[in-house]
Design an enzyme around this catalytic site. Structure first.
Site: not given
Length: 430
Positions: A19, A189, A192, A207
């Site tokens: 988004s 936040g 998770e 990674k």
């Protein structure tokens, strides 16, 4: 002269990152067009829940048929931010086959099957860019693939997961325990609801595989990366680290062997000196320290996660890929010419900090020292503290192979005078 026909972008996924990518494409459309040399148009957005309100995205662009979207044939760039291995892998290879280049943030897929994605991109003459897969907004993949392409990279060591860095930073600065620090990270936040991928090192391991493959021009898969989480790190470990002038970080470490004939990739908690640049990385930030022959020591630092930082990296890749398409060219593909083997963790050589619970009586230290000597592990320093018949013994070693240290610990556990091995931690960055 700017081309008037727009380059068309298909977006797979419209969550936090997707988004934000759509928003920036819309609000910065004129700037992006000027930088690319042609307008960029969002041509479709594939989602799982079409009824969800998505501000700024026209309803006619929303579809649940991601396969049909990437097969359209008029799409120039497919942006994949859905994550996971499937259906992402199939959608990406389908996009290549139908004439689209791909920008991805999918670290798990790239770490597990990057070679086949590169092969598919090359077969169809398309680009595969993935700056957002490692370290969020920090420019890292492109410098390794392009800016340092003429240099020899020997080591890449970094903090590549913001959640774990936040937790360890809170434990260090406030004295909080692991559970308390995790609760704070969740409330803010940063973590998770299920933090396993972060705190057990799975995210960082993916990674590390990507970074090692690029840095050493060899194929390194997720299964090649040694992984150890940080859930067992305690306040006592931080107290010991402070006594040594160190702190504790969860590090991704990719190294070329001294003889240049192999590489290693690993993720685990480690003590690092406070003088090391990575020691000062706070909160949920990421940083990667690179050591190269000609360039010397470099550090890349910044926000490593979140919608806006990750979208920034995605947009940078979109610009690069669109420029390539206008020039009828492609960017760098896979470079795996060295085909170096990936050594096991047992062959890694580093220092160690071992904390033992032992009986507080004469001869214990001599027994412990004998075990270290029998396994070829040299002791640097020893600290002992006793009370009421119990004692703690902290041993810091010189550099030794991990296999030798493992054998030492196994033998120590068999001693009657050793009540338990409280902590084992590697010491890096010295």
């Amino acid at each position: 002269m700017m081309r008037t026909r727009p380059l068309k972008v298909a977006l797979l996924g419209c969550g936090v990152v997707g988004s934000e990518v759509a928003r920036i494409m819309t609000t910065h459309a004129d700037d992006l067009a000027a930088r690319i040399g042609a307008p960029v148009e969002l041509a479709g957005v594939a989602v799982r829940r079409p009824d969800k309100v998505r501000a700024g995205i026209p309803a006619e662009l929303i579809t649940t048929d991601a396969t049909a979207l990437v097969k359209r044939g008029d799409i120039d760039v497919v942006v994949e931010v859905i994550g996971g291995v499937e259906p992402a892998r199939t959608l990406i290879t389908t996009a290549f086959a139908h004439g689209a280049s791909v920008v991805s943030a999918n670290k798990a897929l790239l770490a597990q099957d990057g070679a086949s994605l590169y092969a598919a991109a090359q077969e169809h003459g398309q680009d595969l860019y993935y700056e957002a897969a490692v370290a969020g907004a920090i420019p890292l993949i492109r410098p390794l693939r392009e800016s340092l392409a003429g240099d020899k990279i020997n080591r890449v060591m970094g903090i590549v997961n913001g959640t774990t860095n936040f937790i360890l930073d809170k434990m260090d600065t406030s004295g909080a325990g692991y559970s308390e620090a995790l609760d704070e990270a969740t409330a803010l936040g940063y973590a998770e609801a299920d933090p396993t991928a972060d705190v057990e090192g799975f995210d960082a391991a993916a990674k590390a595989a990507i970074l090692a493959g690029i840095a050493f021009h060899t194929r390194v898969r997720l299964d090649d990366v040694y992984r150890e989480g940080m859930t067992e790190v305690t306040a006592a470990d931080f107290a010991s680290a402070k006594q040594m002038g160190c702190t504790i970080k969860l590090l991704a470490i990719c190294e070329r062997a001294a003889d240049g004939e192999s590489v290693t990739a690993r993720v685990h908690p480690a003590m690092i000196p406070l003088s090391h640049p990575l020691a000062s990385v706070r909160e949920a930030y990421n940083a990667v320290f690179v050591e190269a022959d000609a360039a010397g020591q470099l550090m890349f630092y910044g926000p490593g996660a979140g919608g806006s930082p990750t979208a920034s990296a995605v947009l940078g890749d979109i610009v690069a890929v669109c420029r390539n398409r206008l020039n009828e060219a492609t960017g760098p593909g896979e470079s795996a010419y060295t085909q170096l083997p990936v050594s096991s963790m047992g062959e890694v050589v580093t220092r160690y900090h071992i904390s033992l619970d032992v009986a507080d009586k004469p001869g214990v230290l001599a027994q412990v020292a004998t075990v270290f000597a029998e396994h070829g592990v040299s002791i640097d320093t020893v600290r002992q503290k006793g009370k009421d018949g119990e004692a703690s013994l902290v041993v810091v070693t010189h550099r030794a192979p991990d296999a030798a240290l493992s054998g030492t610990v196994e033998a120590l556990r068999k001693l009657d005078t050793v009540r338990g091995v409280a902590s084992i931690m590697r010491v890096e960055g010295e």
